[in-house]
Scaffold this active site. Sequence first.
Site, PDB file in Angstrom:
ATOM      1  N   HIS A  67       1.348  -2.266   3.079  1.00 34.72           N
ATOM      2  CA  HIS A  67       2.795  -2.146   2.860  1.00 34.72           C
ATOM      3  C   HIS A  67       3.520  -3.340   3.484  1.00 34.72           C
ATOM      4  O   HIS A  67       4.364  -3.982   2.841  1.00 34.72           O
ATOM      5  CB  HIS A  67       3.278  -0.833   3.475  1.00 34.72           C
ATOM      6  N   GLU A  68       3.183  -3.647   4.731  1.00 41.80           N
ATOM      7  CA  GLU A  68       3.827  -4.762   5.428  1.00 41.80           C
ATOM      8  C   GLU A  68       3.429  -6.105   4.823  1.00 41.80           C
ATOM      9  O   GLU A  68       4.243  -7.034   4.768  1.00 41.80           O
ATOM     10  CB  GLU A  68       3.489  -4.717   6.918  1.00 41.80           C
ATOM     11  N   HIS A  71       5.678  -6.931   2.017  1.00 40.56           N
ATOM     12  CA  HIS A  71       6.902  -7.586   2.486  1.00 40.56           C
ATOM     13  C   HIS A  71       6.641  -9.063   2.811  1.00 40.56           C
ATOM     14  O   HIS A  71       7.389  -9.952   2.401  1.00 40.56           O
ATOM     15  CB  HIS A  71       7.422  -6.914   3.761  1.00 40.56           C
TER      16      HIS A  71
END
Length: 380
Positions: A67-68, A71
């Site tokens: 998920h990170e 980003h």
Amino acid sequence: MSGNISLGRIGGVEVRVNWSWLIVLALIVWTLADGVFPSQNPRLSGNTHLAMAVVAALLFFASILLHELGHAWEARREGLEVDGITLWLFGGVSQFKGGFPSAGAEFRIAIAGPLVSLVLGVVFVLIAIAGLPSAVDGVAAWLGYINLALLVFNLIPALPLDGGRVLRAALWQSKGDLGWATRVGTDIGRVFGYLFIGLGVAMFIFQGSFSGAWLAFIGWFLLQAATAEARYIATEAALHGLRVRDLMVRDPVTVDGDLTVGQFMDEVARSRRFTTYPVVDGGRPIGLLAFGSVAALPRSEWDSRRVREAMLPLERVPLLTEDETAIDALTALSSPTSNRGLVVEDGHLAGLLSITDLTRALELRRSRPSTGESRPKLGV
């Protein structure tokens, strides 16, 4: 965050883990092995439940990392420099240097993480219904549920959550005012923080639910993070346009690393008293010498100890460039153990900057209206 351990780099992005991550890992393993999997797969043995819990917990944090990375990789595509990813108590956080170049860039960076969670959730659900052994589909079903729950939570329109950043990007795009958009997002973040705290306390008192305490803790985190976000945007606006070169002390008094402490006291400190001195070797910086660390040495050791033995070595000193923004320098110097940095260009000392220089500039410019760019910090 202090207490971080670097795990290396993935796709050019440094990944760190904070010690607090171990607490959550242990709690998740205990909850899954003691409650979730025995209820979900009662025919399996206790050892199998424990193995499932360990695998599920590790894959959950791998999901947060992905998920990170969503980003971070999108941020790199938008031209931002990625400072790294840290896994910690509340999941993960991605930090970038510099500001979002546009509202569209903030939207794309913010939505990238939830899209990764959506894909992972769907993939794990499909694995769970594929008719695999019960231990496998049990782990996959929980991972599918938790990734989709993470997706929903992160899309709450409250800063600093991803949904709050999506909302801020939309408001910024519509009105062209980043400061106003940030204030709206942080106000909503505070509302959700108080709501979670109240609901969590009620659940804990009236239902005796431990999850209520956890919900209240999350609410407290949201409240603190939203307040910090608002404070940061105000600070950034005040320092907007300033760079390290505008605030640093040029040609500071330096000390040769081979001097003894006694020579330093007699030849340098006696006539030029400062709190900190850059230490050089052949004209190149090798560390920082704090006058306080010298004063703490017994007088009997001054003639036998050299400056390089008493200094803070270069690897523990924040290194800045003249072109670096004041807000990024403020972030670098905010640690209690590193509130002074060396300004270095092409390996040579260009100047010295302290947190005092930055706070003085902040006080002088605080009342001046300005627009700034938010320093991105996206977390799960």
